[in-house]
Scaffold this motif. Sequence first.
Motif, PDB file in Angstrom:
ATOM      1  N   PHE A 290     -15.540  29.131  27.372  1.00  0.00           N
ATOM      2  CA  PHE A 290     -16.466  29.638  28.291  1.00  0.00           C
ATOM      3  C   PHE A 290     -15.548  30.194  29.769  1.00  0.00           C
ATOM      4  N   LYS A 319     -20.471  31.073  36.494  1.00  0.00           N
ATOM      5  CA  LYS A 319     -21.935  31.330  36.656  1.00  0.00           C
ATOM      6  C   LYS A 319     -22.748  30.370  36.084  1.00  0.00           C
ATOM      7  N   ASP A 320     -23.999  30.095  36.668  1.00  0.00           N
ATOM      8  CA  ASP A 320     -24.824  29.184  36.340  1.00  0.00           C
ATOM      9  C   ASP A 320     -25.061  29.032  34.812  1.00  0.00           C
ATOM     10  N   GLU A 321     -25.355  29.977  34.043  1.00  0.00           N
ATOM     11  CA  GLU A 321     -25.469  30.121  32.586  1.00  0.00           C
ATOM     12  C   GLU A 321     -24.295  29.364  31.967  1.00  0.00           C
ATOM     13  N   ASP A 322     -22.865  29.893  32.288  1.00  0.00           N
ATOM     14  CA  ASP A 322     -21.776  29.572  31.909  1.00  0.00           C
ATOM     15  C   ASP A 322     -21.446  28.058  32.109  1.00  0.00           C
ATOM     16  N   GLN A 324     -23.907  25.612  32.532  1.00  0.00           N
ATOM     17  CA  GLN A 324     -24.698  24.817  31.695  1.00  0.00           C
ATOM     18  C   GLN A 324     -24.382  25.007  30.004  1.00  0.00           C
ATOM     19  N   ASN A 325     -23.785  26.090  29.681  1.00  0.00           N
ATOM     20  CA  ASN A 325     -23.380  26.134  28.335  1.00  0.00           C
ATOM     21  C   ASN A 325     -22.103  25.225  27.873  1.00  0.00           C
TER      22      ASN A 325
END
Length: 351
Positions: A290, A319-322, A324-325
């Motif tokens: 990630f 990044k927020d998406e990264d 969360q992943n």
Amino acid sequence: MIMLTGLQKIYHGGTGAVKAIDNVSLEIEQGEIFGIIGKSGAGKSTLIRCINLLERPTAGRVLVDGQDMTSLSEVELREARKSMGMIFQHFNLLSSRTVLGNVAFPLEIAGISRTEREKKAVPLLELVGLTDKKDVYPAQLSGGQKQRVGIARALASQPKVLLCDEATSALDPQTTESILALLKDINIKLGLTIVLITHEMHVIKAICDKVAVIEGGQLVETGKVFDVFTNPQSATAQDFIKAVVNNKVPDTLAALLSDAPVAGGNLVMRLSFFGDATNEPVIAGLIRRFAVDVNIISGNIDHLQDTPYGTLLIELSGKDEDIQNALIYLQDLDLRTEVIGYVARHAHAAG
């Protein structure tokens, strides 16, 4: 081996009734080292003294090896106590008797001949590593040596159960370690059931198989030491464990944390590793998979008995998406994850 059911002990004084033990039920199996931990005044000393009825419970039952201790007459109780040795914080040795004389004293009270007493006592001195001290007096011994005499004396009647009332509290850390190692050795060699009360979590961590946590006379948590240590459910257990595991969030960071996600902010979390998972390159795998940066705030690896246990306090940025992943990835691994909170990016560094 030992079963306590609905145990209660009430003291009556000038200020009214005080519940020292309040409806405690627990079971201790044959051959276990069972720890009972609590703060001063929690009721743990009263609890252990109720097992051999040095304190008679106000209510409830105490079964030892299938025998109901609470139903015995005084004569029967004296006989039953022979199967339960006890050691104390302050040793309680007889100053006018030699080491050998102290160990043999319970046998003398039992009417055993001098020759037979010595025949039984000398191997016990060998067991506790004091053969060369058999003819000296307690005043000539160190604290650790005195406790070894106390242990040998408690074993003189060949008990099935050994009750330890704050047995290491008066000792320095190095001596405490040697006494705990001795108790573990005795447990293995003799198959003895040991009940150990303490206010120190490192004592529980060192040798106990199971632990009961007591607060205000009530049992607030019980289970295998590994389970309680790695996932404490009660506030009392959590407080004790904080004393031996440094996984606290630094005050400067804690002051900046938010329970809700912060737009463009970082995630702070605690990872707990058990057994083989402590050898896995979790952080390296996280970074490879990630687009996140990982800041290790603190970490340590310890052992509970023979099982490695580690904790890491980390901060994820990206990044927020990264983020969360990455969180989902960590939660799917064979480890425990705990989200501590969120912090605005660069706020921690600025603080």
